[in-house]
Design a protein around this motif. Structure first.
Motif, PDB file in Angstrom:
ATOM      1  N   LEU A  80       0.975  -1.359  -0.131  1.00 31.64           N
ATOM      2  CA  LEU A  80      -0.081   0.098  -0.029  1.00 31.64           C
ATOM      3  C   LEU A  80       0.956   1.204  -0.111  1.00 31.64           C
ATOM      4  O   LEU A  80       0.631   2.158  -0.536  1.00 31.64           O
ATOM      5  CB  LEU A  80      -0.875  -0.065   1.256  1.00 31.64           C
ATOM      6  N   VAL A  81       1.971   1.048   0.623  1.00 29.55           N
ATOM      7  CA  VAL A  81       2.738   2.564   0.745  1.00 29.55           C
ATOM      8  C   VAL A  81       3.414   2.497  -0.532  1.00 29.55           C
ATOM      9  O   VAL A  81       3.901   3.750  -1.106  1.00 29.55           O
ATOM     10  CB  VAL A  81       4.110   2.122   1.978  1.00 29.55           C
ATOM     11  N   TYR A  82       3.859   1.358  -1.304  1.00 32.78           N
ATOM     12  CA  TYR A  82       4.622   1.418  -2.367  1.00 32.78           C
ATOM     13  C   TYR A  82       3.593   2.152  -3.457  1.00 32.78           C
ATOM     14  O   TYR A  82       3.759   2.934  -4.416  1.00 32.78           O
ATOM     15  CB  TYR A  82       4.971  -0.021  -2.891  1.00 32.78           C
ATOM     16  N   ALA A  83       2.167   1.566  -3.531  1.00 30.91           N
ATOM     17  CA  ALA A  83       1.250   1.932  -4.564  1.00 30.91           C
ATOM     18  C   ALA A  83       0.913   3.478  -4.218  1.00 30.91           C
ATOM     19  O   ALA A  83       0.910   4.308  -5.308  1.00 30.91           O
ATOM     20  CB  ALA A  83      -0.112   1.238  -4.205  1.00 30.91           C
ATOM     21  N   VAL A  84       0.994   4.119  -2.978  1.00 31.16           N
ATOM     22  CA  VAL A  84       0.430   5.442  -2.684  1.00 31.16           C
ATOM     23  C   VAL A  84       1.644   6.428  -3.398  1.00 31.16           C
ATOM     24  O   VAL A  84       1.503   7.369  -3.989  1.00 31.16           O
ATOM     25  CB  VAL A  84       0.292   5.496  -1.102  1.00 31.16           C
ATOM     26  N   ALA A  85       2.893   5.879  -3.021  1.00 32.29           N
ATOM     27  CA  ALA A  85       4.072   6.523  -3.467  1.00 32.29           C
ATOM     28  C   ALA A  85       4.103   6.655  -5.020  1.00 32.29           C
ATOM     29  O   ALA A  85       4.478   7.667  -5.462  1.00 32.29           O
ATOM     30  CB  ALA A  85       5.447   5.969  -2.859  1.00 32.29           C
ATOM     31  N   SER A  86       4.005   5.503  -5.556  1.00 32.03           N
ATOM     32  CA  SER A  86       4.306   5.447  -7.028  1.00 32.03           C
ATOM     33  C   SER A  86       3.000   5.926  -7.740  1.00 32.03           C
ATOM     34  O   SER A  86       3.334   6.487  -8.972  1.00 32.03           O
ATOM     35  CB  SER A  86       4.653   4.048  -7.457  1.00 32.03           C
ATOM     36  N   ALA A  91       5.695   9.072  -7.997  1.00 31.02           N
ATOM     37  CA  ALA A  91       7.223   8.890  -7.733  1.00 31.02           C
ATOM     38  C   ALA A  91       7.893   7.678  -8.730  1.00 31.02           C
ATOM     39  O   ALA A  91       6.885   6.678  -8.991  1.00 31.02           O
ATOM     40  CB  ALA A  91       7.573   8.194  -6.333  1.00 31.02           C
ATOM     41  N   ASP A  92       9.017   7.495  -9.029  1.00 33.35           N
ATOM     42  CA  ASP A  92       9.657   6.702  -9.940  1.00 33.35           C
ATOM     43  C   ASP A  92       9.306   5.164  -9.181  1.00 33.35           C
ATOM     44  O   ASP A  92       9.871   5.019  -8.239  1.00 33.35           O
ATOM     45  CB  ASP A  92      10.940   6.803 -10.319  1.00 33.35           C
ATOM     46  N   TYR A  93       9.072   4.322 -10.099  1.00 31.56           N
ATOM     47  CA  TYR A  93       8.591   2.755  -9.622  1.00 31.56           C
ATOM     48  C   TYR A  93      10.014   2.267  -9.016  1.00 31.56           C
ATOM     49  O   TYR A  93       9.933   1.510  -8.064  1.00 31.56           O
ATOM     50  CB  TYR A  93       8.115   2.131 -10.792  1.00 31.56           C
ATOM     51  N   SER A 202      -3.409  -4.275  -8.815  1.00 32.55           N
ATOM     52  CA  SER A 202      -2.334  -5.069  -8.949  1.00 32.55           C
ATOM     53  C   SER A 202      -1.071  -5.257  -8.123  1.00 32.55           C
ATOM     54  O   SER A 202      -0.707  -6.218  -7.628  1.00 32.55           O
ATOM     55  CB  SER A 202      -1.791  -5.022 -10.452  1.00 32.55           C
ATOM     56  N   ILE A 203      -0.738  -3.948  -7.431  1.00 29.07           N
ATOM     57  CA  ILE A 203       0.112  -3.866  -6.605  1.00 29.07           C
ATOM     58  C   ILE A 203      -0.151  -4.541  -5.329  1.00 29.07           C
ATOM     59  O   ILE A 203       0.712  -5.191  -4.543  1.00 29.07           O
ATOM     60  CB  ILE A 203       0.584  -2.411  -6.279  1.00 29.07           C
ATOM     61  N   ILE A 204      -1.339  -4.252  -4.743  1.00 28.77           N
ATOM     62  CA  ILE A 204      -1.798  -4.684  -3.469  1.00 28.77           C
ATOM     63  C   ILE A 204      -1.789  -6.202  -3.544  1.00 28.77           C
ATOM     64  O   ILE A 204      -1.609  -7.027  -2.685  1.00 28.77           O
ATOM     65  CB  ILE A 204      -3.464  -4.293  -3.361  1.00 28.77           C
ATOM     66  N   VAL A 205      -2.454  -6.947  -4.809  1.00 29.32           N
ATOM     67  CA  VAL A 205      -2.110  -8.303  -4.722  1.00 29.32           C
ATOM     68  C   VAL A 205      -0.858  -9.018  -4.747  1.00 29.32           C
ATOM     69  O   VAL A 205      -0.351 -10.159  -4.238  1.00 29.32           O
ATOM     70  CB  VAL A 205      -2.975  -8.882  -6.110  1.00 29.32           C
ATOM     71  N   SER A 206       0.034  -8.165  -5.485  1.00 31.47           N
ATOM     72  CA  SER A 206       1.412  -8.484  -5.378  1.00 31.47           C
ATOM     73  C   SER A 206       1.845  -8.484  -4.155  1.00 31.47           C
ATOM     74  O   SER A 206       2.611  -9.485  -3.650  1.00 31.47           O
ATOM     75  CB  SER A 206       2.189  -7.487  -6.373  1.00 31.47           C
ATOM     76  N   GLY A 207       1.639  -7.511  -3.134  1.00 38.17           N
ATOM     77  CA  GLY A 207       2.094  -7.510  -1.761  1.00 38.17           C
ATOM     78  C   GLY A 207       1.625  -8.596  -0.972  1.00 38.17           C
ATOM     79  O   GLY A 207       2.350  -9.200  -0.362  1.00 38.17           O
ATOM     80  N   ALA A 208       0.409  -9.306  -1.004  1.00 41.45           N
ATOM     81  CA  ALA A 208      -0.149 -10.137  -0.632  1.00 41.45           C
ATOM     82  C   ALA A 208       0.345 -11.465  -0.979  1.00 41.45           C
ATOM     83  O   ALA A 208       0.712 -12.345   0.086  1.00 41.45           O
ATOM     84  CB  ALA A 208      -1.708 -10.555  -0.864  1.00 41.45           C
TER      85      ALA A 208
END
Length: 314
Positions: A80-86, A91-93, A202-208
């Motif tokens: 979630l942190v990654y998704a919000v930031a990017s 921000a750059d992935y 997709s990012i959230i599922v990736s984190g799970a």
């Protein structure tokens, strides 16, 4: 040499390879999902690491299955942190992925120190090992039985997720939207697809899935957490994702290759081969896979350019 080969080439080795493949496969399916949406998430290492810590920390005070859920939740939280930031702050992935890995290392070491007074490893009494599933009569089948018997539930989840991943990608509306976003984002926007929501999910599922990968890594046999215990496996997963280009079956095949390299490295070390040399094997294969993937991508780009020039000339 014959003794080493006799110890390596066994049915037990195949069972070890399956267990070693599981965390790589779980994380690769998650990373592949975001890759299809044109997001190369190099923060998979960090997502796996927080999952491993949460699985042990929570599982030790409750039960292993609650620990697995905690690992999943930890992966989702960091994703979630990654998704919000990017996605929200643009921000750059790649930069966010590096930050995610560093954040995971820092958080796990901090929690080890605060909770257990040791920045390196959880105490001996903090253990959480996932039960193995006994297949009963199926486990007595020659060759096949010993390979698939006595594995954790996460091994079976990983194998079942391959056809599920294929179905989601090619037979669901979300999969169509995700592939459209990855292939041509402006066209997807023009078609009314909610690009931000598709990528976010997709990012959230990736984190799970990376959280589950971390749980398998920490809870399958060792049952404890060591700082940095992912040991670069997240980057191996990134190599698998790039090589397979997010496709389900190639993802499974590539992960089996990496799992085989990891499993054989362990067996070679037990057989008396220099342990440092044996442990290099997965990373050598990773470099080779990235080189092959780069050459393949370059060839595809060249072919596309030539086709475009031919059409312009015509």
């Amino acid at each position: 040499m014959n003794e080493i080969l006799a110890q390596v080439l066994t049915v037990g080795t195949l069972a070890v390879i399956l267990a070693k493949t599981t965390p790589i496969l779980l994380a690769a399916i998650g990373g592949g999902l975001s890759q299809v949406g044109n997001i190369l998430n190099i923060g998979l290492e960090g997502l796996m690491l927080v999952g491993a810590f949460a699985g042990i920390a929570i599982g030790a005070v409750t039960n292993p299955y609650v620990g697995v859920l905690a690992a999943l939740g930890a992966g989702v939280l960091l994703a979630l942190v990654y998704a919000v930031a990017s996605l929200v702050f643009k921000a750059d992935y790649i930069v966010v992925g590096i930050g995610t890995n560093l954040l995971a290392i820092g958080i796990t070491v901090l929690l080890l120190t605060v909770l257990y007074g040791n920045a390196g490893v959880t105490p001996g009494d903090v253990k959480s090992v996932l039960p193995k599933i006994d297949l009963g009569p199926v486990g007595d089948i020659p060759v096949i039985g010993p390979i698939f018997d006595d594995h954790t539930i996460l091994v079976w989840i990983a194998l079942l997720l391959v056809p599920v991943y294929w179905f989601v990608l090619y037979r669901t509306r979300y999969g169509v939207h995700l592939r459209a976003v990855g292939e041509d984002e402006p066209a997807a926007l023009a078609a009314g697809i909610r690009v931000l929501r598709v990528k976010f999910l997709s990012i959230i599922v990736s984190g799970a899935l990376c959280g589950l990968a971390g749980a398998q890594l920490a809870m399958a046999s060792v049952g404890s957490f060591t700082a940095g215990m992912t040991s670069g496996r997240g980057f191996i997963v990134v190599a698998a994702v790039i090589f397979a280009a997010g496709r389900p079956v190639p993802t499974l095949v590539v992960c089996l290759i990496f799992g085989a390299a990891d499993g054989l490295a362990d067996r070679l070390a037990l057989g008396g081969v220099n342990s440092s040399l044996a442990l290099l094997t997965p990373y050598v294969i990773t470099i080779a896979a990235l080189v092959i993937a780069a050459l393949r991508i370059r060839a595809a780009v060249t072919a596309r350019t030539r086709r475009g020039l031919a059409q312009l000339t015509a």
